[in-house]
Design an enzyme around this catalytic site. Structure first.
Site, PDB file in Angstrom:
ATOM      1  CG  HIS A   1      -0.023   5.072 -58.023  1.00 27.96           C
ATOM      2  ND1 HIS A   1      -0.718   4.292 -59.018  1.00 27.96           N
ATOM      3  CD2 HIS A   1      -0.443   6.255 -58.528  1.00 27.96           C
ATOM      4  CE1 HIS A   1      -1.209   5.120 -59.939  1.00 27.96           C
ATOM      5  NE2 HIS A   1      -1.261   6.315 -59.554  1.00 27.96           N
TER       6      HIS A   1
ATOM      7  CG  HIS B   1      -4.105  13.405 -63.120  1.00 31.30           C
ATOM      8  ND1 HIS B   1      -4.227  12.768 -61.602  1.00 31.30           N
ATOM      9  CD2 HIS B   1      -3.103  12.880 -63.608  1.00 31.30           C
ATOM     10  CE1 HIS B   1      -2.983  12.169 -61.479  1.00 31.30           C
ATOM     11  NE2 HIS B   1      -2.387  12.112 -62.561  1.00 31.30           N
TER      12      HIS B   1
ATOM     13  CG  ASP C   1      -8.036  11.538 -61.320  1.00 29.64           C
ATOM     14  OD1 ASP C   1      -7.220  12.545 -61.856  1.00 29.64           O
ATOM     15  OD2 ASP C   1      -8.127  10.576 -61.588  1.00 29.64           O
TER      16      ASP C   1
ATOM     17  CD  GLU D   1       0.610  11.513 -64.773  1.00 27.07           C
ATOM     18  OE1 GLU D   1       1.112  11.073 -63.949  1.00 27.07           O
ATOM     19  OE2 GLU D   1      -0.593  11.489 -65.282  1.00 27.07           O
TER      20      GLU D   1
ATOM     21  CD  GLU E   1      -3.529   9.607 -65.411  1.00 31.72           C
ATOM     22  OE1 GLU E   1      -2.709   9.208 -66.091  1.00 31.72           O
ATOM     23  OE2 GLU E   1      -3.620   9.465 -64.340  1.00 31.72           O
ATOM     24  CD  GLU E   2      -3.773   8.077 -61.069  1.00 29.52           C
ATOM     25  OE1 GLU E   2      -3.416   7.149 -61.555  1.00 29.52           O
ATOM     26  OE2 GLU E   2      -2.718   8.773 -60.585  1.00 29.52           O
TER      27      GLU E   2
ATOM     28  CG  ASP F   1       0.449  10.144 -60.124  1.00 31.44           C
ATOM     29  OD1 ASP F   1       0.047  11.042 -61.051  1.00 31.44           O
ATOM     30  OD2 ASP F   1       0.243   8.977 -60.084  1.00 31.44           O
TER      31      ASP F   1
END
Length: 388
Positions: free
Chosen positions: A360, A78, A80, A174, A145-146, A111
C-alpha cells in the site's frame, strides 16, 4: 542451440517473474481486474484445472478446481490493488514493473500479485509430481478484496455452498512475512468494528457560552475515557483489543461560533474476548454516562477468527522450516482479509505470503527470488496435506 536470451526467458518463466510483470502492467485498481484473471485461468486450464468465472456486478471472480475428492485445499487471493497515489512518490511508473537490485517494483507486486504467481507455480509443480493426489486443489481469486469485499469472495462462497462444495484447508496468500519470507504465519485475525458518531449541541456565540452547548467540550471527556479504557488483556493468541479515532469534525467556519454538531469516526480491532454486540453496548453506555445527546451507527467489517493447531498449521510450519530454515511466528496481528469469510465456513485458514513492508506504499516491491521460494513452500504444504 539455446542462446543467453533464450536461457533468460526460460529462467524468468521458471521463477514466475515474466507472469508477475504481465499482471503488474494491468492497472487493476479495485474493483477492476483488467484481464488478470484471464491470464491466470489460461495457465490453470493448461495445468488441468476447470476454471469458472463468477462475476458479480463490477467484480470479477475466478474459481478454478482440479479434482473432485476431499479434502479440498484452496489457495485464495485477489487481483485488485489499491490506487498508486501521487506519481511523484514513485521511483518508477507504478504499473510498469521494474527490477531494481533484485526487487521487482510495481503496484501489487507484494499485495498480492506476487502471491498469486507463487500459488500458480506451486500448483503446477505439485501436479507434475503428484498427478493423482489424495484430494483436490482449488484457487479462489477475486477483484474485490481491497474494496467493499461484498461481491468477491463472499459471493463465490455462496455459490459453493449452494452446490455443496466445501473447503477444508485454505491458504490465503496475503503478504504475511515481516523481514524474511516465512517468518510470520497468520493463524487468525482480530475483528474490525467501526462506529460513526454524531454529538448534538447548541450553536452559539463564543462570548456567551452560557447560551450555547459546545459538543466539542462535551465529547472531550468521553473521548479521553474511550482512549484510556483497557478493553481486555488479550489472550494466548490475540493481543489486547485496540481503539483508534480516525476522524473528528466540528465547526461552522467562523472563529466566534460554537458548532451545533460534532461528527467522529472510530475503529476497534478486537480480540475473541469480545462479541461485537457486547462491545457496542459498552461504548453506548460510556457515551450515555457522559450525558451526550448522540446518534451512533455501527459497521462490522469482520469478526475475529482463529485456526486452532491442526493439519494446516502443522503443514505450514514444516514446509517453511524445510524450505527456508526459519521457524515461523504464529500471529493474529495485522488488518482484515478475505480469510474471515472462508473461516466462517468451517475451513482451517492461514495467511502465508511475501514480505509486507512496502504494501500500500509508494515503490511497493517484492524480492524476485522469493517468488519461486514461496512457491516451493506452498507446493510442500500441498504434498504434506494431499500427497499421494
Amino acid at each position: 542451440m539455446a542462446t543467453d536470451v533464450d536461457n533468460g526467458k526460460q529462467a524468468a518463466a521458471a521463477t514466475g517473474l515474466d507472469l508477475l510483470c504481465e499482471l503488474i502492467r494491468r492497472a487493476s485498481v479495485t474493483p477492476e481486474d483488467a484481464g488478470c484473471q484471464q491470464l491466470l485461468a489460461a495457465r490453470l486450464s493448461a495445468a488441468g484445472f476447470a476454471c469458472e468465472s463468477i462475476p458479480q456486478g463490477a467484480v470479477s471472480n475466478l474459481w478454478a478446481r482440479r479434482g473432485t475428492e476431499p479434502p479440498l485445499l484452496c489457495f485464495a487471493g485477489h487481483t485488485d490493488v489499491v490506487p498508486p497515489g501521487p506519481a511523484g512518490d514513485w521511483h518508477t511508473d507504478p504499473f510498469e514493473p521494474t527490477l531494481i537490485d533484485g526487487q521487482l517494483h510495481g503496484r501489487g507486486a507484494a499485495d498480492m500479485k506476487g502471491g498469486l504467481v507463487s500459488m500458480l507455480l506451486a500448483v503446477e509443480r505439485f501436479f507434475e509430481r503428484h498427478p493423482r493426489p489424495a484430494g483436490s486443489i482449488a484457487m479462489l481469486i477475486t477483484s474485490d478484496e481491497e474494496g467493499p469485499a461484498i461481491d468477491g469472495t463472499r459471493k463465490v462462497l455462496e455459490v459453493l455452498d449452494e452446490r455443496g462444495e466445501k473447503i477444508d484447508y485454505c491458504i490465503v496468500g496475503e503478504p504475511s512475512s515481516s523481514h524474511e519470507l516465512g517468518d510470520v504465519v497468520r493463524i487468525g485475525r482480530r475483528g474490525s468494528l467501526s462506529g460513526k458518531l454524531a454529538v448534538r449541541g447548541v450553536q452559539g456565540h463564543v462570548a456567551y457560552p452560557q447560551h450555547a452547548d459546545n459538543p466539542i467540550h462535551r465529547f472531550a471527556p468521553a473521548l479521553n475515557e474511550l482512549q484510556q479504557t483497557r478493553w481486555d488483556d488479550g489472550n494466548a493468541h490475540f493481543p489486547p483489543t485496540g481503539f483508534q479515532m480516525v476522524e473528528v469534525q466540528a465547526g461552522v467556519g467562523a472563529a466566534n461560533v460554537t458548532p451545533p454538531y460534532l461528527h467522529a469516526e472510530f475503529n476497534f480491532r478486537y480480540s475473541n474476548e469480545w462479541h461485537h454486540d457486547a462491545l457496542q453496548e459498552k461504548v453506548e453506555k460510556l457515551l450515555a454516562a457522559h450525558a451526550l445527546d448522540f446518534d451512533l451507527t455501527w459497521t462490522l467489517y469482520g469478526m475475529p477468527y482463529l485456526t486452532e493447531q491442526g493439519p494446516l498449521i502443522e503443514a505450514a510450519v514444516a514446509a517453511v522450516e524445510e524450505q527456508t530454515g526459519i521457524t515461523p511466528q504464529l500471529s493474529t496481528g495485522g488488518g482484515t482479509s478475505d480469510g474471515r469469510f472462508i473461516a466462517k465456513t468451517g475451513a482451517q485458514v492461514i495467511e502465508l505470503g511475501h514480505i509486507n513492508e512496502t504494501v500500500h506504499r509508494a515503490n511497493e516491491c517484492v524480492r524476485a527470488e522469493d517468488l519461486a521460494k514461496l512457491a516451493k513452500v506452498y507446493a510442500r504444504m500441498a504434498e504434506i496435506l494431499l500427497g499421494d
